[in-house]
Design a protein around this motif. Structure first.
Motif, PDB file in Angstrom:
ATOM      1  N   CYS A 240       0.825  -1.217   0.000  1.00 17.16           N
ATOM      2  CA  CYS A 240       0.000   0.000   0.000  1.00 17.16           C
ATOM      3  C   CYS A 240       0.858   1.266   0.000  1.00 17.16           C
ATOM      4  N   TYR A 241       2.160   1.106  -0.221  1.00 16.22           N
ATOM      5  CA  TYR A 241       3.115   2.224  -0.360  1.00 16.22           C
ATOM      6  C   TYR A 241       3.291   3.032   0.914  1.00 16.22           C
ATOM      7  N   ARG A 242       3.086   2.413   2.070  1.00 20.00           N
ATOM      8  CA  ARG A 242       3.212   3.122   3.343  1.00 20.00           C
ATOM      9  C   ARG A 242       4.502   2.795   4.071  1.00 20.00           C
ATOM     10  N   ARG A 243       5.390   2.023   3.456  1.00 18.15           N
ATOM     11  CA  ARG A 243       6.568   1.564   4.188  1.00 18.15           C
ATOM     12  C   ARG A 243       7.788   1.556   3.289  1.00 18.15           C
ATOM     13  N   SER A 244       8.857   2.156   3.754  1.00 21.19           N
ATOM     14  CA  SER A 244      10.169   1.983   3.139  1.00 21.19           C
ATOM     15  C   SER A 244      10.849   0.868   3.920  1.00 21.19           C
ATOM     16  N   ILE A 245      11.637   0.040   3.248  1.00 24.37           N
ATOM     17  CA  ILE A 245      12.186  -1.114   3.951  1.00 24.37           C
ATOM     18  C   ILE A 245      13.693  -1.217   3.784  1.00 24.37           C
ATOM     19  N   SER A 246      14.284  -2.044   4.623  1.00 28.46           N
ATOM     20  CA  SER A 246      15.739  -2.223   4.619  1.00 28.46           C
ATOM     21  C   SER A 246      16.171  -3.121   3.465  1.00 28.46           C
ATOM     22  N   LEU A 247      17.436  -3.049   3.137  1.00 31.22           N
ATOM     23  CA  LEU A 247      17.992  -3.903   2.093  1.00 31.22           C
ATOM     24  C   LEU A 247      17.863  -5.380   2.453  1.00 31.22           C
ATOM     25  N   GLU A 248      18.028  -5.687   3.718  1.00 30.29           N
ATOM     26  CA  GLU A 248      17.900  -7.079   4.162  1.00 30.29           C
ATOM     27  C   GLU A 248      16.499  -7.615   3.879  1.00 30.29           C
ATOM     28  N   ASN A 249      15.480  -6.819   4.174  1.00 29.06           N
ATOM     29  CA  ASN A 249      14.111  -7.262   3.927  1.00 29.06           C
ATOM     30  C   ASN A 249      13.769  -7.294   2.442  1.00 29.06           C
ATOM     31  N   ILE A 250      14.371  -6.410   1.678  1.00 30.95           N
ATOM     32  CA  ILE A 250      14.194  -6.457   0.225  1.00 30.95           C
ATOM     33  C   ILE A 250      14.707  -7.795  -0.301  1.00 30.95           C
ATOM     34  N   GLN A 251      15.854  -8.227   0.183  1.00 34.12           N
ATOM     35  CA  GLN A 251      16.415  -9.502  -0.265  1.00 34.12           C
ATOM     36  C   GLN A 251      15.544 -10.674   0.189  1.00 34.12           C
ATOM     37  N   ARG A 252      15.016 -10.605   1.396  1.00 37.26           N
ATOM     38  CA  ARG A 252      14.128 -11.670   1.887  1.00 37.26           C
ATOM     39  C   ARG A 252      12.892 -11.795   1.001  1.00 37.26           C
ATOM     40  N   ILE A 253      12.339 -10.659   0.600  1.00 40.14           N
ATOM     41  CA  ILE A 253      11.151 -10.652  -0.256  1.00 40.14           C
ATOM     42  C   ILE A 253      11.484 -11.224  -1.630  1.00 40.14           C
ATOM     43  N   ALA A 254      12.589 -10.787  -2.215  1.00 39.10           N
ATOM     44  CA  ALA A 254      12.987 -11.307  -3.526  1.00 39.10           C
ATOM     45  C   ALA A 254      13.227 -12.812  -3.467  1.00 39.10           C
ATOM     46  N   ASP A 255      13.874 -13.275  -2.418  1.00 39.46           N
ATOM     47  CA  ASP A 255      14.113 -14.714  -2.256  1.00 39.46           C
ATOM     48  C   ASP A 255      12.799 -15.478  -2.151  1.00 39.46           C
ATOM     49  N   ALA A 256      11.858 -14.946  -1.392  1.00 34.52           N
ATOM     50  CA  ALA A 256      10.558 -15.609  -1.225  1.00 34.52           C
ATOM     51  C   ALA A 256       9.782 -15.633  -2.536  1.00 34.52           C
ATOM     52  N   LEU A 257       9.959 -14.584  -3.351  1.00 35.73           N
ATOM     53  CA  LEU A 257       9.300 -14.526  -4.654  1.00 35.73           C
ATOM     54  C   LEU A 257      10.054 -15.328  -5.719  1.00 35.73           C
ATOM     55  N   GLU A 258      11.276 -15.746  -5.369  1.00 34.49           N
ATOM     56  CA  GLU A 258      12.137 -16.507  -6.279  1.00 34.49           C
ATOM     57  C   GLU A 258      12.448 -15.733  -7.557  1.00 34.49           C
ATOM     58  N   ILE A 259      12.794 -14.448  -7.350  1.00 30.57           N
ATOM     59  CA  ILE A 259      13.179 -13.588  -8.471  1.00 30.57           C
ATOM     60  C   ILE A 259      14.469 -12.857  -8.121  1.00 30.57           C
ATOM     61  N   GLU A 260      15.100 -12.288  -9.137  1.00 31.95           N
ATOM     62  CA  GLU A 260      16.264 -11.439  -8.918  1.00 31.95           C
ATOM     63  C   GLU A 260      15.806 -10.145  -8.247  1.00 31.95           C
ATOM     64  N   THR A 261      16.554  -9.674  -7.291  1.00 34.31           N
ATOM     65  CA  THR A 261      16.175  -8.494  -6.509  1.00 34.31           C
ATOM     66  C   THR A 261      15.888  -7.273  -7.377  1.00 34.31           C
ATOM     67  N   TYR A 262      16.687  -7.052  -8.391  1.00 35.78           N
ATOM     68  CA  TYR A 262      16.539  -5.847  -9.217  1.00 35.78           C
ATOM     69  C   TYR A 262      15.160  -5.760  -9.874  1.00 35.78           C
ATOM     70  N   ARG A 263      14.511  -6.895 -10.116  1.00 35.62           N
ATOM     71  CA  ARG A 263      13.202  -6.900 -10.789  1.00 35.62           C
ATOM     72  C   ARG A 263      12.138  -6.162  -9.973  1.00 35.62           C
ATOM     73  N   LEU A 264      12.333  -6.072  -8.671  1.00 38.28           N
ATOM     74  CA  LEU A 264      11.379  -5.376  -7.820  1.00 38.28           C
ATOM     75  C   LEU A 264      11.442  -3.862  -7.988  1.00 38.28           C
ATOM     76  N   PHE A 265      12.461  -3.366  -8.671  1.00 33.76           N
ATOM     77  CA  PHE A 265      12.643  -1.928  -8.843  1.00 33.76           C
ATOM     78  C   PHE A 265      12.382  -1.451 -10.271  1.00 33.76           C
ATOM     79  N   LEU A 266      11.953  -2.349 -11.137  1.00 34.64           N
ATOM     80  CA  LEU A 266      11.697  -1.984 -12.526  1.00 34.64           C
ATOM     81  C   LEU A 266      10.258  -1.520 -12.702  1.00 34.64           C
ATOM     82  N   LYS A 267      10.110  -0.386 -13.379  1.00 35.49           N
ATOM     83  CA  LYS A 267       8.770   0.063 -13.731  1.00 35.49           C
ATOM     84  C   LYS A 267       8.237  -0.858 -14.815  1.00 35.49           C
TER      85      LYS A 267
END
Length: 73
Positions: free
Chosen positions: A41-68
């Motif tokens: 809902c765009y209400r939270r900025s998160i740490s790099l560690e949690n970004i990596q945890r999310i990417a791992d759980a999604l089974e994608i490369e981390t950079y894909r989460l930042f692409l428009k």
């Protein structure tokens, strides 16, 4: 570019592609469901560690989460 919005949108989209609820996804990430909701809902900025945890759980490369959407092709 609003990086928080791009990130939150991508997390939600990739999670939905996997067909899992916020609760199941949060458990897979080791995070709380309300935390995932706040990200989506765009209400939270998160740490790099949690970004990596999310990417791992999604089974994608981390950079894909930042692409428009238009940059993904």
């Amino acid at each position: 570019m609003d990086i928080v919005k791009v990130f939150g949108t991508n997390v939600k989209r990739y999670r939905q592609v996997l067909g899992i609820s916020q609760e199941a996804f949060a458990e897979k990430c080791g995070l709380h469901r309300t935390y995932i909701s706040a990200i989506e809902c765009y209400r939270r900025s998160i740490s790099l560690e949690n970004i990596q945890r999310i990417a791992d759980a999604l089974e994608i490369e981390t950079y894909r989460l930042f692409l428009k959407e238009e940059d993904k092709e």
